[in-house]
Design a protein around this motif. Structure first.
Motif, PDB file in Angstrom:
ATOM      1  N   SER A  17      17.955   8.237   4.995  1.00  0.00           N
ATOM      2  CA  SER A  17      18.285   9.546   4.416  1.00  0.00           C
ATOM      3  C   SER A  17      17.068  10.197   3.768  1.00  0.00           C
ATOM      4  N   ILE A  18      16.171   9.396   3.232  1.00  0.00           N
ATOM      5  CA  ILE A  18      14.944   9.925   2.625  1.00  0.00           C
ATOM      6  C   ILE A  18      14.141  10.708   3.663  1.00  0.00           C
ATOM      7  N   VAL A  19      14.034  10.158   4.850  1.00  0.00           N
ATOM      8  CA  VAL A  19      13.284  10.801   5.919  1.00  0.00           C
ATOM      9  C   VAL A  19      13.973  12.094   6.350  1.00  0.00           C
ATOM     10  N   SER A  20      15.279  12.070   6.399  1.00  0.00           N
ATOM     11  CA  SER A  20      16.041  13.236   6.835  1.00  0.00           C
ATOM     12  C   SER A  20      15.740  14.464   5.990  1.00  0.00           C
ATOM     13  N   GLY A  21      15.732  14.307   4.669  1.00  0.00           N
ATOM     14  CA  GLY A  21      15.519  15.449   3.801  1.00  0.00           C
ATOM     15  C   GLY A  21      14.119  16.018   3.886  1.00  0.00           C
ATOM     16  N   ALA A  22      13.129  15.148   3.967  1.00  0.00           N
ATOM     17  CA  ALA A  22      11.739  15.615   3.987  1.00  0.00           C
ATOM     18  C   ALA A  22      11.424  16.433   5.232  1.00  0.00           C
ATOM     19  N   LEU A  23      12.014  16.068   6.373  1.00  0.00           N
ATOM     20  CA  LEU A  23      11.664  16.701   7.649  1.00  0.00           C
ATOM     21  C   LEU A  23      12.664  17.762   8.092  1.00  0.00           C
ATOM     22  N   ALA A  24      13.464  18.229   7.158  1.00  0.00           N
ATOM     23  CA  ALA A  24      14.532  19.170   7.492  1.00  0.00           C
ATOM     24  C   ALA A  24      13.996  20.496   8.004  1.00  0.00           C
ATOM     25  N   GLU A  25      14.831  21.210   8.707  1.00  0.00           N
ATOM     26  CA  GLU A  25      14.661  22.598   9.139  1.00  0.00           C
ATOM     27  C   GLU A  25      13.710  22.810  10.316  1.00  0.00           C
ATOM     28  N   ARG A  26      13.104  21.748  10.845  1.00  0.00           N
ATOM     29  CA  ARG A  26      12.231  21.988  12.009  1.00  0.00           C
ATOM     30  C   ARG A  26      12.184  20.814  12.978  1.00  0.00           C
ATOM     31  N   ILE A  27      12.883  19.721  12.709  1.00  0.00           N
ATOM     32  CA  ILE A  27      12.832  18.579  13.626  1.00  0.00           C
ATOM     33  C   ILE A  27      14.064  18.575  14.531  1.00  0.00           C
ATOM     34  N   LYS A  28      13.872  18.166  15.776  1.00  0.00           N
ATOM     35  CA  LYS A  28      14.982  18.050  16.711  1.00  0.00           C
ATOM     36  C   LYS A  28      15.890  16.874  16.316  1.00  0.00           C
ATOM     37  N   LEU A  29      17.146  17.001  16.684  1.00  0.00           N
ATOM     38  CA  LEU A  29      18.129  15.986  16.306  1.00  0.00           C
ATOM     39  C   LEU A  29      17.872  14.641  16.973  1.00  0.00           C
ATOM     40  N   TRP A  30      17.756  14.621  18.313  1.00  0.00           N
ATOM     41  CA  TRP A  30      17.717  13.342  19.020  1.00  0.00           C
ATOM     42  C   TRP A  30      16.432  12.548  18.788  1.00  0.00           C
ATOM     43  N   PRO A  31      15.272  13.163  18.753  1.00  0.00           N
ATOM     44  CA  PRO A  31      14.082  12.375  18.380  1.00  0.00           C
ATOM     45  C   PRO A  31      14.205  11.780  16.975  1.00  0.00           C
ATOM     46  N   PHE A  32      14.800  12.541  16.069  1.00  0.00           N
ATOM     47  CA  PHE A  32      15.008  12.008  14.720  1.00  0.00           C
ATOM     48  C   PHE A  32      15.902  10.773  14.752  1.00  0.00           C
ATOM     49  N   LEU A  33      17.001  10.834  15.488  1.00  0.00           N
ATOM     50  CA  LEU A  33      17.923   9.700  15.535  1.00  0.00           C
ATOM     51  C   LEU A  33      17.303   8.493  16.236  1.00  0.00           C
ATOM     52  N   ILE A  34      16.450   8.738  17.233  1.00  0.00           N
ATOM     53  CA  ILE A  34      15.738   7.615  17.869  1.00  0.00           C
ATOM     54  C   ILE A  34      14.810   6.950  16.851  1.00  0.00           C
TER      55      ILE A  34
END
Length: 473
Positions: free
Chosen positions: A182-199
């Protein structure tokens, strides 16, 4: 005639005697049988009592099973508190991003928790706690050894009464790894694609976090060296911060964030929601730190858990007040987002050692965390590192501080050993994360197009909006 009467009387007496004798004999037989039955029942009862006494003597008493039951209960209660932190992260992030990206942040948070749960079962738990099954002793445990729970209705004689149920331990450790993602999710918000993030989450929660976690909590090489991190200022929070930092550097800042030498503020959509998220995280932290006592079977253990709760609360309060006062001094007006992150930084700061300090010790350790956040956020902006929710200052910088602060109250703690652990986690996590981000960027791209970013990820990636009546850029 008299003689006849005499013989007749004798005959009748003899006949009467013969008629009574069988009944008397049968009555005696019945009495004997009844007596034998009573005796048999008494013997059976005595044998049952004796067998029950032997069974009771062989079965574990409460002195033996009590710690197992109470520690299992601690893990379950603390575990669902830490699980609730997933809601806190979701609310905090949804409130701090712009309205056109709220749906995406919500989706990412429920997805990352679900991915983490599966990966930690599939690989992570036994990789992090290998016991005697190290592949490389002290550094890497076994891969793809799935978690197996206790048998249904397990008996006390078959349970490992020296600790807790496997299910409770697995669940408690699982909810920690989701917090890291979750820490990573907040920092990279608003410009990262969903599926690369989940990988990336798959790799982080299934491999990276468990390997580095085994160095300390799996009794690996840092544990043997004497490194101390009670509940995860470094093992959890700094790891998430290092992964977020690597991603932020490779991903780049949001469009328009840094322009013409200026930092352009991008206010969040709902500060009330962000405040609610912070309070939920604060609540969950009692489970995060309190459950890390890992025992509740003695008076000392329960007393320690209560001490941890009190110190955790004090550090959070001090972090919030420090940020409140400092922003008033620096900016002439208090900054709510800084105060929220100040509370979280206080929590992260005390996490490495919530048991040892006094209440005053927890106060000043947490206050320093709040001060760190106030200065670290603009520092990152000067470096043009865009962290949407302030996750890197809160979890990385305050996590480093909290790990160092262990030496002030924990007897035998070494500053050199603590720094060694910080550096080891930093190098491993940052390098491994950067490699994964670079590979994902080359294979599928990790950033949305400029047009999609301007329109918002809710519509471009998902086709739905959180606030369809009010959404604007």
């Amino acid at each position: 005639m008299d003689t006849l009467k005499i013989w007749l009387a004798a005959f009748l007496v003899t006949l009467l005697a013969f008629s009574v004798m069988p009944e008397t004999a049968f009555a005696q037989d019945d009495t004997a049988a009844a007596t034998e039955e009573v005796v048999a029942e008494e013997v059976a009862a005595e044998e049952a009592v004796a067998e029950e006494a032997v069974a009771e003597e062989a079965a574990p008493g409460f002195d033996e099973i009590g710690p197992y039951i109470m520690t299992t209960l601690l893990f379950l209660m603390a575990g669902f508190l830490v699980f609730f932190m997933a809601a806190g992260f979701a609310m905090l992030e949804a409130g701090l991003v712009r309205s056109k990206n709220v749906t995406m942040q919500s989706l990412k948070n429920i997805s990352l928790y679900s991915v983490a749960a599966i990966m930690y079962w599939l690989i992570g738990f036994n990789l992090m706690y290998p016991g005697d099954a190290w592949i490389m002793a002290g550094y890497v445990g076994p891969f793809f050894v799935q978690t197996v729970l206790d048998p249904v209705g397990i008996a006390a004689a078959d349970a490992a009464l020296d600790y807790a149920s496997i299910g409770s331990d697995f669940f408690f450790q699982l909810v920690f790894v989701a917090a890291t993602a979750s820490i990573v999710s907040g920092a990279l918000a608003e410009r990262i694609k969903l599926w690369p993030f989940l990988i990336f989450v798959v790799v982080l929660t299934g491999v990276m976090y468990p390997i580095s976690g085994s160095w300390q909590w799996g009794e690996g090489w840092l544990f043997e060296m004497g490194f101390s991190d009670f509940a995860g200022s470094t093992v959890v929070h700094s790891v998430g911060g290092w992964a977020a930092l690597a991603g932020a550097l490779i991903l780049g800042p949001r469009l328009g964030k840094y322009k013409d030498g200026k930092v352009n503020p991008m206010p969040g959509s709902n500060l009330a929601m962000a405040t609610l998220g912070t309070f939920i995280l604060w609540l969950g932290w009692f489970g995060f730190n309190g459950g890390s006592q890992l025992a509740m079977g003695t008076v000392g253990d329960v007393s320690d858990v209560s001490r941890i709760f009190a110190n955790t609360n004090m550090a959070a309060a001090a972090g919030a007040v420090a940020a409140l006062i400092l922003t008033q001094i620096l900016y002439r007006k208090p900054d709510l987002t800084m105060v929220l992150n100040g509370a979280l930084a206080g929590l992260v700061s005390i996490t490495a050692s919530p048991l040892d300090p006094t209440l005053f010790g927890a106060l000043w350790i947490g206050a320093v965390g709040g001060v760190i956040v106030v200065f670290a956020v603009p520092f990152l902006d000067k470096l043009k590192i865009d962290d949407v929710v302030g996750a890197i200052p809160v979890h990385l910088f305050a996590g480093i501080w909290g790990t160092i602060a262990v030496v002030f109250y924990q007897e035998g703690a070494s500053i050199a050993t603590q720094i060694t652990g910080i550096v080891a986690y930093g190098v491993f996590t940052f390098v491994a994360s950067a490699v994964v981000w670079i590979i994902l960027k080359g294979l599928m791209g990790i950033r949305v197009s400029e047009e999609d970013e301007i329109n918002g990820l809710d519509m471009s990636e998902l086709g739905m909006e959180a606030y369809p009546e009010f959404t604007k850029g």
